[in-house]
Design an enzyme around this catalytic site. Structure first.
Site, short mmCIF file in Angstrom:
data_model
loop_
_atom_site.label_atom_id
_atom_site.label_comp_id
_atom_site.label_asym_id
_atom_site.label_seq_id
_atom_site.Cartn_x
_atom_site.Cartn_y
_atom_site.Cartn_z
N HIS A 5 -2.46 -2.62 6.02
CA HIS A 5 -2.29 -2.96 4.53
C HIS A 5 -1.28 -3.63 4.30
O HIS A 5 -1.08 -4.18 3.16
CB HIS A 5 -2.19 -1.35 3.81
CG HIS A 5 -0.83 -0.59 3.80
ND1 HIS A 5 -0.80 0.33 4.80
CD2 HIS A 5 0.23 -0.82 3.42
CE1 HIS A 5 0.51 0.94 4.61
NE2 HIS A 5 0.89 0.31 3.58
N ASP B 215 -4.63 2.18 10.85
CA ASP B 215 -3.78 1.01 9.68
C ASP B 215 -2.68 0.14 10.58
O ASP B 215 -1.58 0.46 10.24
CB ASP B 215 -3.10 1.88 8.73
CG ASP B 215 -2.71 1.05 7.63
OD1 ASP B 215 -2.71 -0.06 7.47
OD2 ASP B 215 -2.51 1.76 6.32
N SER C 41 6.24 1.19 5.40
CA SER C 41 4.90 0.91 5.94
C SER C 41 5.05 -0.08 7.15
O SER C 41 5.44 -1.19 6.95
CB SER C 41 3.83 0.24 4.92
OG SER C 41 3.52 1.23 4.06
N1 ARG Z 1 -0.41 4.59 0.54
C1 ARG Z 1 -0.17 3.64 1.60
C2 ARG Z 1 1.07 3.37 1.55
O1 ARG Z 1 1.75 2.94 0.14
C3 ARG Z 1 -1.07 2.58 1.62
C4 ARG Z 1 -2.48 2.90 2.06
C5 ARG Z 1 -3.31 1.60 1.98
N2 ARG Z 1 -4.66 1.99 1.93
C6 ARG Z 1 -5.30 1.97 0.75
N3 ARG Z 1 -6.60 2.69 0.75
N4 ARG Z 1 -4.91 1.52 -0.46
O2 ARG Z 1 1.93 2.61 2.36
#
Ligand code: ARG
Length: 718
Positions: free
Chosen positions: A85, A220, A652
């Site tokens: 992401h 991811d 992330s």
């Molecule tokens: N919730 C994750 C974060 O902010 C991002 C995940 C991305 N995946 C998604 N389905 N939007 O670090």
């Protein structure tokens, strides 16, 4: 307690005894104070091996990725691992229906295959330094009105000194709401190439349904590479650039994890608000969070409708969609958990204790009541502020048209400033392509209609710009809904911002009158100017008080709890958090294991739901149990695991590292039951969700067939 200087105060706070292992995003130069506990939990390295400015240390392998995520170097040729992401917008930008790497994945088999990414950058921290004494001394006694200017000037000087005769960049950042200041010096690389990505059915498996949740089965990750010039220095993209040779890269461990194993996460957490008051929580829960969610609902709904109609539209909009959807769900979760965990009541209790302690201390006695009073005024305008960001600016055409106001200003100036005009034009010309890529006339017209209608219905009438009445009159229809539909239709019929060719033409020969009479520009300017003249003074005044008194509140808390170790809120600076692999119970009678497997991916598979598709090649590998050396003891592949490390957005892509300093996974998310974590850390529930390095290696090797990349990394067999 005797009055002591702030710098000294900040210093003593960090040397005193220990706190809970899991909570805290620590500054790497101050780790000495946590060292005994880190050792007790399983760290086998010295603090110098984690952070050192004279010798290569782990910090040299931790890379701030594009200013918003974290990545880590995993080879001596500058190979970077980060989340899928985090690479998403670059991956999507390289995708078109005929060469669709977002859906199909991409594995560079040689350096020549790697893909250039304009505008991408990666920054490595050279050093950080406590400059609190100097800053506090220079700012002491400065009049509030002159404070900002004085600060800017001082920081410029400090930054200039720190970067002289180098290509480095520097910034000074505030900690503990201006109680402490640190300088950060970075080396910034701008030739960053895409090396590998799994298809999004792996990299984003579970989609928005599983987002922010455990148990999770998402691969991811994506891979990039830093390129440098022949002298190993940062340089703009050039085919003559070569892979960057780092001071340090991370080795990879394939030892399987156990509950309780030591883990640390090293990265760039973006923003937390752990010292938030109960008043702030009330405003978020009652007003700004639900409004943000409602407004984002509109964009998501309209975009989705168009994305579902065509693959090429889907590829163009998917990155923007994912970004908005991510924090749409975040605010839903944060509100729910703030309520469930009774964070407001929790904060009220600690505020009561603080007030008792502060009663006879002139410096602190009125801190909380001053903040409370400031909220009384702010609460009248908080919603309007949210609406400017999530409604007026969020209507694509509005936000875009407003970006032309610097140009208008420069052209309007009595003595036309050609330099300023050209600067504005350069910027606008640079933005054109990116904007029209994700501009969708059908969806964005509907979005403009719905969003402005929501403004009309939900913002107090006495805060509307005069333009609103004109709009209503001009587009008068049977219902408000139809009125705003008519308004949006008119804007889209007449505005030159609707057509890229018209904007390109305009930029080659800008005409102030044309801009000032454009209906999209007129619309956004009137709302925005109304905001800056009538609303922003209130929100600015509030921010000033909230920050100044908030700073005193933190300082008071530190004095009140003199034997507790305090850590500063996240502010996009390098931090280390340590803890352990740890399972949890989300509610009565349910226990969540600390890891998930490929078997779980197959269980979730749903060919009819794009969020849960599984590529046939992965199914094949699973059926044949063709796992290479990456299988766990049950002849399965571990996909993800959880730890109690304290992270937030910005982390992330951060490396999850074992006690020997080896990479075991990448942090990529938080869990639903602790979505209030940016405001309140709850050790019972707060977990970090990580993609397991076994899954990453299995993907690169068995799924992607990129043995070139496997061979490049230093994988320590268990
Ligand atoms: N919730 C994750 C974060 O902010 C991002 C995940 C991305 N995946 C998604 N389905 N939007 O670090």
């Amino acid at each position: 307690m005797k009055k002591i200087t702030l710098a000294f105060l900040a210093f003593c706070l960090i040397i005193v005894n220990s706190t809970k292992a899991d909570e805290g995003m620590w500054l790497p130069i101050l780790l000495k104070n946590n060292f005994a506990e880190m050792q007790r939990l399983g760290l086998k390295l010295t603090t110098e091996q984690l952070y050192d400015i004279n010798n290569a240390s782990m910090k040299d392998a931790i890379v701030w990725f594009n200013g918003g995520c974290t990545s880590e170097i995993v080879s001596d040729k500058g190979l970077l691992l980060t989340n899928h992401h985090c690479g998403y917008s670059a991956i999507a930008a390289h995708s078109k229906p005929s060469d669709n790497i977002l859906d199909n994945g991409f594995w560079a088999k040689s350096l020549a295959d790697e893909k250039e990414n304009p505008n991408m950058f990666a920054s490595i921290l050279v050093r950080m330094e406590d400059v609190s004494y100097r800053v506090n001394k220079a700012l002491a006694g400065v009049d509030a009105k002159e404070l900002e200017a004085k600060k800017t000037e001082l920081f410029k000087t400090i930054q200039k000194e720190a970067t002289e005769k180098t290509t480095y960049e520097a910034s000074v950042k505030s900690f503990f709401k201006d109680n402490a200041w640190y300088l950060f010096v970075f080396e910034k690389f701008t030739d960053i190439r895409l090396v590998a990505t799994p298809p999004q059915s792996i990299g984003k498996f579970g989609g928005d349904t599983d987002n922010w949740m455990w148990p999770r089965h998402t691969g991811d990750f994506s891979m990039f590479r830093i390129y440098a010039n022949k002298d190993n220095n940062p340089a703009p993209y050039s085919k003559d650039n070569v892979p960057y040779h780092p001071k340090k890269f991370l080795n990879i461990s394939t030892k399987s994890l156990q509950e309780g194993d030591f883990t640390m996460v090293y990265g760039f957490p973006g923003r937390t608000n752990r010292y938030e008051t109960s008043f702030g929580i009330q405003t978020a829960v009652d007003k700004t969070n639900p409004a943000t969610v409602d407004l984002r609902d509109i964009r998501l709904r309209e975009w989705k409708e168009e994305m579902d109609k065509s693959d090429s539209v889907r590829l163009l909009l998917s990155s923007r969609y994912a970004q908005i959807a991510n924090y749409w769900k975040y605010y839903i979760g944060q509100t729910e958990q703030l309520k469930r965990l009774k964070v407001f009541e929790e904060k009220q209790n600690s505020e009561k204790k603080f007030n008792e302690w502060a009663k006879n201390k002139p410096e602190y006695a009125s801190v909380l009541s001053t903040i409370e009073n400031a909220y009384v005024d702010y609460n009248k305008y908080a919603l309007h502020r949210t609406y400017v960001n999530e409604c007026i600016m969020a209507s694509s055409i509005g936000g875009y048209a407003l970006s032309f106001q610097d140009l208008a200003k420069a052209m309007k100036a009595e003595k036309q400033d050609t330099a300023e005009i050209n600067k504005a034009l350069r910027k606008l010309k640079g933005d054109v392509n990116a904007f029209y890529k994700s501009f969708n006339v059908i969806a964005d017209q509907k979005i403009l209609a719905s969003l402005t209608e929501m403004f009309y219905n939900n913002i107090p009438k006495d805060q509307h710009p005069a333009y609103m009445a004109e709009l209503m009159k001009k587009n008068n229809a049977k219902t408000t809904k139809e009125t705003f539909e008519k308004f949006a239709a008119n804007v889209f019929k007449k505005s030159f911002f609707v057509h890229k060719e018209d904007v390109v033409k305009f930029l080659s020969k800008p005409d102030l009158k044309q801009l000032q009479n454009d209906p999209a520009y007129l619309f956004v300017k009137s709302f925005y100017d109304n905001y800056t003249t009538n609303i922003k003074p209130h929100t600015d005044a509030f921010n000033l008080i909230n920050n100044a008194e908030g700073g005193k509140y933190i300082k008071g808390l530190m004095e009140m709890n003199a034997d507790k170790k305090f850590y500063p809120d996240a502010n996009s600076t390098l931090r280390l958090t340590y803890g352990q692999v740890q399972s949890y119970s989300p509610k009565d009678a349910i226990n969540y294991k600390y890891y998930t497997t490929l078997t779980g991916v197959m269980e979730k598979e749903d060919a009819k739901n794009p969020e849960f598709n599984v590529p046939s090649k992965l199914k094949e590998l699973y059926q044949k149990k063709d796992f290479g050396p990456y299988a766990n003891k049950d002849n399965d592949i571990t996909v993800a695991f959880i730890t109690n490390n304290d992270i937030t957005g910005g982390n992330s892509g951060s490396p999850v590292i074992n006690g020997n300093g080896e990479l075991i996974g990448l942090a990529f998310d938080g869990n639903w039951e602790a979505m209030s974590g940016d405001i309140y850390y709850d050790s019972k529930y707060k977990r970090t969700i990580c993609v397991d390095i076994h899954y990453v290696l299995f993907m690169i090797d068995k799924f992607g067939g990129a043995s070139n990349l496997i061979n490049e990394m230093n994988i320590i067999k268990n």
